[in-house]
Every structure is written in structure tokens, then in C-alpha cells.
Design a protein around this motif. Structure first.
Motif, PDB file in Angstrom:
ATOM      1  N   GLY A   1      29.897  47.268  54.450  1.00  0.00           N
ATOM      2  CA  GLY A   1      31.152  47.067  55.170  1.00  0.00           C
ATOM      3  C   GLY A   1      32.339  47.593  54.387  1.00  0.00           C
ATOM      4  O   GLY A   1      33.267  48.186  54.967  1.00  0.00           O
ATOM      5  N   LEU A   2      32.322  47.400  53.083  1.00  0.00           N
ATOM      6  CA  LEU A   2      33.407  47.921  52.240  1.00  0.00           C
ATOM      7  C   LEU A   2      33.438  49.447  52.255  1.00  0.00           C
ATOM      8  O   LEU A   2      34.513  50.054  52.276  1.00  0.00           O
ATOM      9  CB  LEU A   2      33.238  47.408  50.811  1.00  0.00           C
ATOM     10  CG  LEU A   2      33.537  45.914  50.595  1.00  0.00           C
ATOM     11  CD1 LEU A   2      33.198  45.506  49.157  1.00  0.00           C
ATOM     12  CD2 LEU A   2      34.995  45.598  50.902  1.00  0.00           C
ATOM     13  N   VAL A   3      32.256  50.069  52.248  1.00  0.00           N
ATOM     14  CA  VAL A   3      32.207  51.530  52.326  1.00  0.00           C
ATOM     15  C   VAL A   3      32.761  52.009  53.663  1.00  0.00           C
ATOM     16  O   VAL A   3      33.518  52.990  53.731  1.00  0.00           O
ATOM     17  CB  VAL A   3      30.759  52.036  52.135  1.00  0.00           C
ATOM     18  CG1 VAL A   3      30.691  53.554  52.349  1.00  0.00           C
ATOM     19  CG2 VAL A   3      30.249  51.681  50.748  1.00  0.00           C
ATOM     20  N   PHE A   4      32.414  51.303  54.730  1.00  0.00           N
ATOM     21  CA  PHE A   4      32.916  51.656  56.064  1.00  0.00           C
ATOM     22  C   PHE A   4      34.445  51.598  56.079  1.00  0.00           C
ATOM     23  O   PHE A   4      35.113  52.524  56.564  1.00  0.00           O
ATOM     24  CB  PHE A   4      32.330  50.684  57.105  1.00  0.00           C
ATOM     25  CG  PHE A   4      32.342  51.208  58.513  1.00  0.00           C
ATOM     26  CD1 PHE A   4      33.540  51.464  59.185  1.00  0.00           C
ATOM     27  CD2 PHE A   4      31.153  51.440  59.191  1.00  0.00           C
ATOM     28  CE1 PHE A   4      33.553  51.944  60.491  1.00  0.00           C
ATOM     29  CE2 PHE A   4      31.151  51.931  60.486  1.00  0.00           C
ATOM     30  CZ  PHE A   4      32.351  52.169  61.145  1.00  0.00           C
ATOM     31  N   VAL A   5      34.999  50.524  55.542  1.00  0.00           N
ATOM     32  CA  VAL A   5      36.453  50.378  55.497  1.00  0.00           C
ATOM     33  C   VAL A   5      37.071  51.471  54.634  1.00  0.00           C
ATOM     34  O   VAL A   5      38.114  52.062  54.992  1.00  0.00           O
ATOM     35  CB  VAL A   5      36.842  48.979  54.974  1.00  0.00           C
ATOM     36  CG1 VAL A   5      38.356  48.894  54.723  1.00  0.00           C
ATOM     37  CG2 VAL A   5      36.407  47.894  55.965  1.00  0.00           C
ATOM     38  N   ALA A   6      36.449  51.770  53.490  1.00  0.00           N
ATOM     39  CA  ALA A   6      36.977  52.810  52.603  1.00  0.00           C
ATOM     40  C   ALA A   6      37.013  54.172  53.296  1.00  0.00           C
ATOM     41  O   ALA A   6      37.994  54.926  53.162  1.00  0.00           O
ATOM     42  CB  ALA A   6      36.119  52.889  51.333  1.00  0.00           C
ATOM     43  N   LEU A   7      35.981  54.488  54.068  1.00  0.00           N
ATOM     44  CA  LEU A   7      35.961  55.758  54.795  1.00  0.00           C
ATOM     45  C   LEU A   7      37.005  55.773  55.908  1.00  0.00           C
ATOM     46  O   LEU A   7      37.597  56.818  56.201  1.00  0.00           O
ATOM     47  CB  LEU A   7      34.566  56.008  55.374  1.00  0.00           C
ATOM     48  CG  LEU A   7      33.487  56.382  54.360  1.00  0.00           C
ATOM     49  CD1 LEU A   7      32.112  56.446  55.028  1.00  0.00           C
ATOM     50  CD2 LEU A   7      33.800  57.725  53.694  1.00  0.00           C
ATOM     51  N   ALA A   8      37.241  54.606  56.521  1.00  0.00           N
ATOM     52  CA  ALA A   8      38.281  54.524  57.552  1.00  0.00           C
ATOM     53  C   ALA A   8      39.666  54.697  56.941  1.00  0.00           C
ATOM     54  O   ALA A   8      40.545  55.340  57.532  1.00  0.00           O
ATOM     55  CB  ALA A   8      38.183  53.186  58.281  1.00  0.00           C
TER      56      ALA A   8
END
Length: 311
Positions: free
Chosen positions: A265-272
Motif C-alpha cells: 500500500g505504501l508503494v502504491f501511494v508513493a507511485l501515486a
């Protein structure tokens, strides 16, 4: 003239069986393409998770029948979607090679195929599994074809948000196939896919905005603009991250899943966040690609934990 005709007939007769077999193979592959197999594979995977994660037992044959009905219902939805959207599919680069725009199948072929599969999947689910799972499957097909494809898709930029419910229901159907009920756990899986859908599709629509604009489909980048779309992708990513951890918090997934889901989830947010700052097609496609991996890994972890007895 007669000689030329006879020669052609002779060649046709000599090549007849092979040509016929090739034609049948091509036609079969075109009907298979109507099922949207890549979309179907995700539906089957999440539906399987619902079956495996649900408390209680189900006979393997009944479980397989339920999963097959989910797959056929998803394929029916895809065929009916291609039937209705044949006009815009022919004008979009992403969809021009589909069987109907290419003239390999007619819209009537897709309509008949989709209707037969819809009825067969729902009736089979009701007769072989239970009425609730059949009703949910029927609602999913109706929602995707009528509510999303026929109404929302060409009228509102919220088409993906609302229409995403149809793609989010397979784990609920799988859960209902085992338990005959809809519970908070199955709804948590549904919510995970539901909130995953907008950032997943909007990332792609940022790159394909011209295609959608050319056919009059009001995707978010065309209506609200790329900047607003990137902000909304980020907002959904922030909402999605805790939903990914919800199965562990609700107790039907273990600590391994919970830690992995939090990290993903943190990676998803970072990419967003990166997409919001960088504003390039490459950043959009990176998020789009990771979103597919994200959902696959979460459901794979849920299945592995349960099958290994870790949750």
C-alpha cells in the motif's frame, strides 16, 4: 474461363478440410476473445479467494462449479459489452483489433453468445450451488452490462467509480457460494477491489485520453483534466492502502499478509505521489502496471496463507 473456374474449384476442394478447420479455429478464438480472458482471469482469481477464505466447507466439485459459473458470467458480461460498444471499439486504437470491429464476428453473434452464457451461468449457479450466489451473479452481469456499459460509460466521468462494483463482487459471490451469506469479511474484499478500480483505470486513461475523447467517452482526464485526475488517483490510493490491510485487522488474514499489504500500500501511494509530481505517461503506466501486481499479490497472499494454514 471455365478452365480457370475449374482450377479454382479443384484447389478449393483440395484445401477444403484444412481451410475449414482453420476457419473453425479462428472463429473459436474470436468467440474466446469476446469473453475478455484477461479480465476474466482476475475475476476468477478473486472469486476463488472468496471460496477459499469463506468459513465452512464446500464439496470440491460444487466449488469448481461455482468458480466456473463466475468465469462464464464474467465472459458473458464481456461479450455483451463488446456487442454494445462495437461502434466505439472500432474507433479506439486499444480496441480496434477486437473481433467485431475487425469484421470476424457480427454484433448479433456477440449478443446471442453473451445472452446464452448469462442465462446458463446464473441458472447453473442456482441449481448447483445456491440461490444467493446465483442472484449476486445475475446482479453483477446486469450491473456491468446495463448500468455501466449502457448507461454510465457514456454519460459520466464517474463511470469507472460506480461501474467498478461489478468487478468487485466476485469474492462476495464466491463467499456466498460456500456460506449462503454475505458478511463483513466478503464486503471488505469487495471494498478493496472497488477502491482499487478508479486509480487503476484512471492511470491508463491519462495515457489514452485522446482515444476516449475521440469517441465521446467522458473519462476523468477529458472532463476534469489531467491535474484533477492525478489528485483523485492519489486520494484513492490513500484510501486504498488501509483497505488492503483490512483482512488482517478483521482476523481472516494473518500477520504476514498484514505486513506485506501495508508495504504494498505504501508503494502504491508513493507511485501515486510520483505521478502527481512528475506528470508523465511513463509515471502513469508505472502506476497502472503496479496496480495490477498489487491486487494480484494481495489475493495471492490471502490464498497462500489460508491454504498453508497460517490464517
Amino acid at each position: 474461363m471455365t478452365i480457370v473456374t475449374d482450377n479454382r474449384l479443384s484447389v478449393a476442394q483440395d484445401a477444403g478440410p484444412a481451410s475449414s478447420e482453420a476457419g473453425l479455429d479462428a472463429r473459436a478464438s474470436d468467440f474466446f476473445a469476446l469473453l475478455k480472458p484477461r479480465v476474466m482471469s482476475l475475476v476468477v482469481f478473486t472469486g476463488l479467494a472468496g471460496i477459499v477464505l469463506a468459513p465452512g466447507d464446500i464439496h470440491p466439485i460444487i466449488g469448481f462449479a461455482a468458480l466456473l459459473c463466475i468465469a462464464v458470467g464474467a465472459g458473458a458480461s464481456g461479450a455483451l459489452n463488446m456487442w454494445y460498444d462495437a461502434d466505439i471499439d472500432a474507433r479506439m486504437s486499444r480496441t480496434q483489433s477486437r473481433p467485431i470491429p475487425m469484421g470476424r464476428l457480427t454484433p448479433d453473434d456477440a449478443l446471442a453468445f453473451g445472452l446464452v452464457l448469462s442465462v446458463a451461468s446464473v441458472l447453473s449457479m442456482g441449481l448447483l450451488v445456491n440461490v444467493l450466489s446465483a442472484a449476486l451473479l445475475a446482479f453483477t452481469i446486469f450491473f456491468y452490462v446495463v448500468v455501466y456499459t449502457m448507461y454510465l460509460k457514456r454519460r459520466t466521468p464517474q463511470n469507472i467509480v460506480i461501474g467498478g462494483l461489478s468487478g468487485a463482487l466476485p469474492p462476495v459471490i464466491g463467499w456466498a457460494a460456500v456460506t449462503g451469506t454475505v458478511t463483513i469479511e466478503s464486503l471488505a474484499l469487495c471494498a478493496l477491489i472497488f477502491f482499487w478500480t478508479p486509480p487503476h483505470f484512471w492511470a491508463l486513461s491519462l495515457v489514452k485520453a485522446k482515444d476516449y475523447g475521440a469517441v465521446g467517452v467522458p473519462m476523468m482526464p477529458n472532463v476534469a483534466g489531467p491535474e484533477s485526475t492525478r489528485r483523485q488517483i492519489l486520494a484513492y490510493a490513500v484510501l486504498l492502502a488501509p483497505l488492503g490491510v483490512a483482512p488482517a485487522l478483521l482476523g481472516f488474514a494473518g500477520m504476514t499478509y498484514g505486513i506485506a499489504a501495508a508495504a504494498l500500500g505504501l508503494v502504491f501511494v508513493a507511485l501515486a505521489v510520483r505521478l502527481h509530481r512528475v506528470r508523465t505517461d511513463r509515471a502513469a503506466m508505472q502506476l497502472f502496471g503496479f496496480s495490477i501486481l498489487y491486487l494480484f499479490l494481495l489475493f495471492a497472499l490471502l490464498l497462500v496463507e489460508r491454504l498453508a494454514g497460517l490464517a
